[in-house]
Design a protein around this motif. Structure first.
Motif, PDB file in Angstrom:
ATOM      1  N   ARG A  94      14.710  37.568  -0.416  1.00  0.00           N
ATOM      2  CA  ARG A  94      14.598  37.534  -1.882  1.00  0.00           C
ATOM      3  C   ARG A  94      13.334  36.790  -2.313  1.00  0.00           C
ATOM      4  O   ARG A  94      12.993  35.764  -1.735  1.00  0.00           O
ATOM      5  N   ALA A  95      12.686  37.274  -3.372  1.00  0.00           N
ATOM      6  CA  ALA A  95      11.442  36.673  -3.855  1.00  0.00           C
ATOM      7  C   ALA A  95      11.602  36.036  -5.230  1.00  0.00           C
ATOM      8  O   ALA A  95      10.646  35.479  -5.768  1.00  0.00           O
ATOM      9  N   LEU A 155      26.241  29.475  -5.094  1.00  0.00           N
ATOM     10  CA  LEU A 155      25.015  29.430  -4.311  1.00  0.00           C
ATOM     11  C   LEU A 155      23.970  30.311  -4.997  1.00  0.00           C
ATOM     12  O   LEU A 155      24.240  31.453  -5.356  1.00  0.00           O
ATOM     13  N   PHE A 156      22.761  29.748  -5.171  1.00  0.00           N
ATOM     14  CA  PHE A 156      21.642  30.486  -5.752  1.00  0.00           C
ATOM     15  C   PHE A 156      20.472  30.436  -4.786  1.00  0.00           C
ATOM     16  O   PHE A 156      20.057  29.353  -4.354  1.00  0.00           O
ATOM     17  N   ASP A 157      19.943  31.604  -4.452  1.00  0.00           N
ATOM     18  CA  ASP A 157      18.742  31.691  -3.621  1.00  0.00           C
ATOM     19  C   ASP A 157      17.537  31.479  -4.536  1.00  0.00           C
ATOM     20  O   ASP A 157      17.397  32.159  -5.565  1.00  0.00           O
ATOM     21  N   LEU A 158      16.659  30.535  -4.172  1.00  0.00           N
ATOM     22  CA  LEU A 158      15.472  30.256  -4.975  1.00  0.00           C
ATOM     23  C   LEU A 158      14.344  31.249  -4.709  1.00  0.00           C
ATOM     24  O   LEU A 158      13.327  31.231  -5.393  1.00  0.00           O
ATOM     25  N   GLY A 159      14.514  32.086  -3.686  1.00  0.00           N
ATOM     26  CA  GLY A 159      13.554  33.157  -3.453  1.00  0.00           C
ATOM     27  C   GLY A 159      12.223  32.714  -2.881  1.00  0.00           C
ATOM     28  O   GLY A 159      11.217  33.387  -3.081  1.00  0.00           O
ATOM     29  N   LEU A 177      19.973  28.159 -13.886  1.00  0.00           N
ATOM     30  CA  LEU A 177      19.672  29.051 -12.776  1.00  0.00           C
ATOM     31  C   LEU A 177      19.865  30.512 -13.168  1.00  0.00           C
ATOM     32  O   LEU A 177      19.062  31.380 -12.811  1.00  0.00           O
ATOM     33  N   ARG A 178      20.911  30.784 -13.912  1.00  0.00           N
ATOM     34  CA  ARG A 178      21.146  32.164 -14.361  1.00  0.00           C
ATOM     35  C   ARG A 178      20.040  32.612 -15.322  1.00  0.00           C
ATOM     36  O   ARG A 178      19.621  33.772 -15.298  1.00  0.00           O
ATOM     37  N   ALA A 179      19.559  31.697 -16.144  1.00  0.00           N
ATOM     38  CA  ALA A 179      18.463  32.029 -17.062  1.00  0.00           C
ATOM     39  C   ALA A 179      17.180  32.327 -16.311  1.00  0.00           C
ATOM     40  O   ALA A 179      16.314  33.063 -16.806  1.00  0.00           O
ATOM     41  N   ALA A 180      17.045  31.754 -15.100  1.00  0.00           N
ATOM     42  CA  ALA A 180      15.832  31.937 -14.298  1.00  0.00           C
ATOM     43  C   ALA A 180      15.919  33.129 -13.360  1.00  0.00           C
ATOM     44  O   ALA A 180      14.937  33.438 -12.676  1.00  0.00           O
ATOM     45  N   GLU A 181      17.084  33.799 -13.296  1.00  0.00           N
ATOM     46  CA  GLU A 181      17.218  34.929 -12.373  1.00  0.00           C
ATOM     47  C   GLU A 181      16.143  35.987 -12.647  1.00  0.00           C
ATOM     48  O   GLU A 181      15.820  36.288 -13.795  1.00  0.00           O
ATOM     49  N   MET A 204      13.062  35.591 -11.804  1.00  0.00           N
ATOM     50  CA  MET A 204      11.763  34.916 -11.841  1.00  0.00           C
ATOM     51  C   MET A 204      11.579  34.096 -10.574  1.00  0.00           C
ATOM     52  O   MET A 204      12.563  33.620  -9.986  1.00  0.00           O
ATOM     53  N   PRO A 205      10.337  33.870 -10.149  1.00  0.00           N
ATOM     54  CA  PRO A 205      10.111  32.922  -9.055  1.00  0.00           C
ATOM     55  C   PRO A 205      10.569  31.528  -9.494  1.00  0.00           C
ATOM     56  O   PRO A 205      10.307  31.115 -10.631  1.00  0.00           O
ATOM     57  N   ALA A 206      11.256  30.814  -8.625  1.00  0.00           N
ATOM     58  CA  ALA A 206      11.822  29.519  -8.995  1.00  0.00           C
ATOM     59  C   ALA A 206      10.765  28.553  -9.500  1.00  0.00           C
ATOM     60  O   ALA A 206      10.989  27.811 -10.462  1.00  0.00           O
ATOM     61  N   LEU A 207       9.594  28.560  -8.866  1.00  0.00           N
ATOM     62  CA  LEU A 207       8.568  27.587  -9.225  1.00  0.00           C
ATOM     63  C   LEU A 207       7.890  27.914 -10.543  1.00  0.00           C
ATOM     64  O   LEU A 207       7.165  27.081 -11.098  1.00  0.00           O
ATOM     65  N   ALA A 208       8.122  29.135 -11.065  1.00  0.00           N
ATOM     66  CA  ALA A 208       7.523  29.530 -12.335  1.00  0.00           C
ATOM     67  C   ALA A 208       8.532  29.534 -13.479  1.00  0.00           C
ATOM     68  O   ALA A 208       8.156  29.748 -14.635  1.00  0.00           O
ATOM     69  N   ALA A 209       9.801  29.280 -13.183  1.00  0.00           N
ATOM     70  CA  ALA A 209      10.844  29.328 -14.215  1.00  0.00           C
ATOM     71  C   ALA A 209      10.795  28.073 -15.080  1.00  0.00           C
ATOM     72  O   ALA A 209      10.941  26.956 -14.561  1.00  0.00           O
ATOM     73  N   PRO A 210      10.596  28.192 -16.386  1.00  0.00           N
ATOM     74  CA  PRO A 210      10.476  27.017 -17.254  1.00  0.00           C
ATOM     75  C   PRO A 210      11.702  26.105 -17.177  1.00  0.00           C
ATOM     76  O   PRO A 210      12.828  26.546 -17.356  1.00  0.00           O
TER      77      PRO A 210
END
Length: 238
Positions: free
Chosen positions: A103-104, A125-129, A150-154, A156-162
């Motif tokens: 996952r990315a 469990l959430f994969d940060l990709g 985390l659901r709001a960031a689905e 998106m790349p984890a490091l770019a999610a506001p």
């Protein structure tokens, strides 16, 4: 730098190291890694089986799995002290056997029924990709506010999610890094930016290194066609 391959049964070799409390372990990719270590006198639950070994403390846990295609590369590298060398081992698999979900982006995986401790089973469990194709880099939580973030960031790349990193620092989810050869769980808090990782199990996520897209540092002598899935750091002189 020197390198050799372990010829004895690889799972037996890994088990022997796992039972030694002086040995450290790591699992991840270049720039995103989970580390497990324990103190000699630390309360530890150990579960052994024909194909699996679990080691759990109050600070984190380790799983080692048997795989018939495992190759353990035993190597030495120079340390910061010119007169010393540091030994390490990398448990590797061929690329096809090492493949995971790949996952990315942030992805909800679901309840973690494979959690090492019974009380953690069922937490989400959430994969940060950010684990490339060989490692799943995840967080596990029951905190409603963090689940919402985390659901709001689905997608998106984890490091770019506001706001996502700040939310994870605030709520301190368990980190769960998994490969085809094992799993490391870290129960300790995430240090704030500029903070220091706690003693014992911890994780490092370094965006500049992750950007290289490498499974391991170029200085680690992994044979072509193999992917490191679990690393062992024996005590000095072992």
């Amino acid at each position: 730098m020197t390198q050799s391959a372990i010829t004895e049964d690889s799972f037996d070799a890994l088990t022997r190291h796992a039972l030694d409390p002086r040995t450290g372990w790591s699992l991840g990719i270049f720039g995103a890694i989970a580390e497990f270590m324990r103190d000699p006198g630390e309360a530890t639950a150990i579960e052994t089986g024909a194909d699996i070994l679990k080691v759990v403390t109050a600070r984190g846990g380790l799983v080692v799995r048997r795989h018939p295609a495992t190759v353990v590369v035993d190597y030495e590298m120079p340390s910061r002290h010119a007169e010393r060398r540091v030994r390490a081992l990398a448990a590797c698999l061929p690329e096809r056997d090492a493949a995971r979900a790949g996952r990315a982006v942030v992805t909800e995986v679901g309840p973690d029924m494979a959690a090492l401790r019974e009380e953690d089973r069922g937490a989400l469990l959430f994969d940060l990709g950010i684990g490339l194709t060989s490692v799943e880099t995840c967080v596990r939580t029951r905190a409603p506010a963090l689940i919402a973030a985390l659901r709001a960031a689905e997608g998106m790349p984890a490091l770019a999610a506001p706001g996502l990193i700040a939310a994870m620092v605030e709520h301190g989810p368990h980190r769960v890094f998994a490969s085809a050869l094992g799993r490391i769980e870290v129960f300790q808090p995430i240090p704030p930016p500029g903070g220091v990782s706690p003693d014992g199990p911890h994780t490092h996520v370094l965006p500049k290194l992750i950007a290289h897209g490498r499974t391991h540092a170029a200085s680690v002598p992994i044979p072509e066609g193999l992917v490191p899935c679990l690393s062992i750091h024996p005590p000095s002189g072992a």
